[in-house]
Every structure is written in structure tokens, then in C-alpha cells.
Design an enzyme around this catalytic site. Sequence first.
Site, PDB file in Angstrom:
ATOM      1  N   GLU A  46       0.629  -1.174  -0.477  1.00  0.00           N
ATOM      2  CA  GLU A  46       0.170  -0.489  -0.088  1.00  0.00           C
ATOM      3  C   GLU A  46       0.742   0.991  -0.094  1.00  0.00           C
ATOM      4  OE1 GLU A  46      -1.916   0.403   3.712  1.00  0.00           O
ATOM      5  OE2 GLU A  46      -3.620   1.689   2.469  1.00  0.00           O
ATOM      6  N   LYS A 119      -9.973   1.144  -2.364  1.00  0.00           N
ATOM      7  CA  LYS A 119     -10.221   1.070  -1.107  1.00  0.00           C
ATOM      8  C   LYS A 119     -11.602   1.813  -1.136  1.00  0.00           C
ATOM      9  CE  LYS A 119      -7.529   1.233   3.064  1.00  0.00           C
ATOM     10  NZ  LYS A 119      -5.702   1.863   4.276  1.00  0.00           N
ATOM     11  N   CYS A 160      -4.988  -3.094   2.083  1.00  0.00           N
ATOM     12  CA  CYS A 160      -4.880  -3.411   4.107  1.00  0.00           C
ATOM     13  C   CYS A 160      -6.581  -3.435   5.118  1.00  0.00           C
ATOM     14  CB  CYS A 160      -4.645  -1.718   4.089  1.00  0.00           C
ATOM     15  SG  CYS A 160      -3.826  -1.696   5.458  1.00  0.00           S
TER      16      CYS A 160
HETATM   17  N1  LIG Z   1      -3.701   1.706   6.115  1.00  0.00           N
HETATM   18  C1  LIG Z   1      -4.485   0.540   6.710  1.00  0.00           C
HETATM   19  O1  LIG Z   1      -5.790   0.581   6.755  1.00  0.00           O
HETATM   20  C2  LIG Z   1      -4.286   0.576   8.112  1.00  0.00           C
HETATM   21  C3  LIG Z   1      -5.196  -0.537   8.600  1.00  0.00           C
HETATM   22  C4  LIG Z   1      -4.565  -0.594   9.699  1.00  0.00           C
HETATM   23  O2  LIG Z   1      -3.600  -0.380  10.718  1.00  0.00           O
HETATM   24  C5  LIG Z   1      -6.060  -1.531  10.490  1.00  0.00           C
HETATM   25  O3  LIG Z   1      -4.986  -2.372  11.957  1.00  0.00           O
HETATM   26  O4  LIG Z   1      -6.476  -2.141  10.374  1.00  0.00           O
END
Ligand SMILES: NC(=O)CCC(=O)C(=O)O
Length: 285
Positions: A46, A119, A160
Site C-alpha cells: 500500500e 480502497k 489494507c
Molecule cells: N492502511 C490501513 O488501512 C491500516 C489498517 C490498519 O492498520 C488496521 O488496523 O486495520
Amino acid sequence: MSKAKSFNLALVQLSVTANKEINLHNARNKVLQAAQNGANVVVLPECFNSPYGTQHFPQFAEPLHGQSAQALSSIARDANVYLIGGSFPERADDSAASKFYNTCTIWDPKGERIGVHRKIHLFDIDVPGKIRFQESETLSPGQSLTHITTPYGKIGIGICYDIRFPELAMIAARKGCIAMIYPGAFNMTTGPLHWELLQRARAIDNQIYVAACSPARDTGSEYVAWGHSTVVDPLGKVIATTEDAEDIVYATIEVDKIEEARRSIPVTSQRRFDVYRDVAQGVEV
Ligand SMILES: NC(=O)CCC(=O)C(=O)O
């Protein structure tokens, strides 16, 4: 699923700096290295071309045909791999009111773009005394699911925080995907708690492969990534991982393992959609 065949997956746990040129150059070298080592499908993390932070997104943002997309296209072609190009901040248009997205582009070995995933679930969290992050300060959410077709089988893409929403992986599996791949950047609070657990959960729930690719940890940056890029098999076993430094994680994705897992523990065919509805139909429950 029957057309799927085994392949070598590589996750590039890239060191990301505040210099875009350096990031693109480094990504190129690492993807070529992974290809030389036999990878067929390579994943970047990411925000592979920019620091991860809401204040950086508008400054680093590019259109879908911009410098980073062009670089990814030529990297995929030169390395002759399928490239899941991590994500970069995307500028939707040239207007002052443009929206920004956290976007993964996916490329085939000819350098043609075969998928775009914006996303869907923005990372807006507040863990008192630990971490507050509000992607929605500058980003807008994507509106659609992404399943790409490769000669190795269909692959679902999330970014993520998307991994926390089991519906994405379940729908992908129900639609015949062999794996979910998540470019991601967990942090020093949620990383140790949930990074591996979530990947294993998504894999076990759906009896598919799951992989997540992080940037390398930089303790000098405002947002410190957890690292630990990982591949999990359909039984929920971690088959490849690393620590926090820059590295490439390799795993062979053996598609037969999916059928094997589903034969041994047949939850896929034991589902009771007569009792609860099939989320893959997109029905609100
Ligand atoms: N970049 C993100 O979306 C981080 C996501 C994350 O750390 C989580 O705990 O969920």
C-alpha cells in the site's frame, strides 16, 4: 477453479521514502529481482510511491494514467509478470474539487492494466492513547469489488483496512477466486494484534490463499508500518513471512490445496443458506 494452476507469488516489502523517484526506481529493481527468482505474480505494498499520511495524499496523487501507472506498466512488461501494483494516491480529475482515492492498479505481463481497486473501507480509527488515523480527511471510498482474471485463476483484491470486512473475501471465494491479496500497511498498535490473525481468519473462513504486502518499517516516519508481509494457505497456515526490514517474501500457490482443504473440512458445501442468506448474492441481511 478447475482452470487454475500453481504459480509463484512474491511480496515486495519495499522501503518507501518521501521521494517518489526513488520509490519507483526501487520498486522496479525489486520486482525485476523477484521475477529473476521465478515469481509469476508480484505484489507491491500500500502507498508504494508515497509516505502514508493524509497530508501527503493530495501532494503525491496522480491520475490513473500518470507517472506511477506508466512505471508499473513498464515494470510488469520488463519483468514479464502479473503485477499487483500496491497502491498510490489517485487524483480522479484535474479540477480543484477532484476526489482522491487509495488505488491499486493491476497489470499483466504485456503491461496492460487488467484491474483497478479503489480502497472501499477508509481507515478511520481512534484507539485512545495509541493511534488516530482518518483517511477520510482527504480520501473518498471506492464503490466496487475487484476480481482479476489470470491464467493461474481469479484473484480478489482489497487494500489494507478492507481485510477487516470479511464480506470481500467471502464474496471473492464464492465467485471462484483462489486468493485474496491485500497491499496493506498496518501499524505498531494494530499490526501485532491483528495483521496475521486477520489473514488467517480470511483464509480459514473461505479456504483460499490470503497474502498481505506491507512497506518495510521506517521508525523515522510519522506512520510506522508493521511489516511482516505474509502468505497464508487455505488451511490457515502461514507459509511465508518476514520481519520488518525490506525483503521479498516468496510462496508457491498450489491451487490443489484449495480443493484438498475443502474436501477435508467441507464448510464450503455445508453452508446453510436456507437458514441465513448468501452474502455473495449481495443481499443485505
Ligand atoms: N492502511 C490501513 O488501512 C491500516 C489498517 C490498519 O492498520 C488496521 O488496523 O486495520
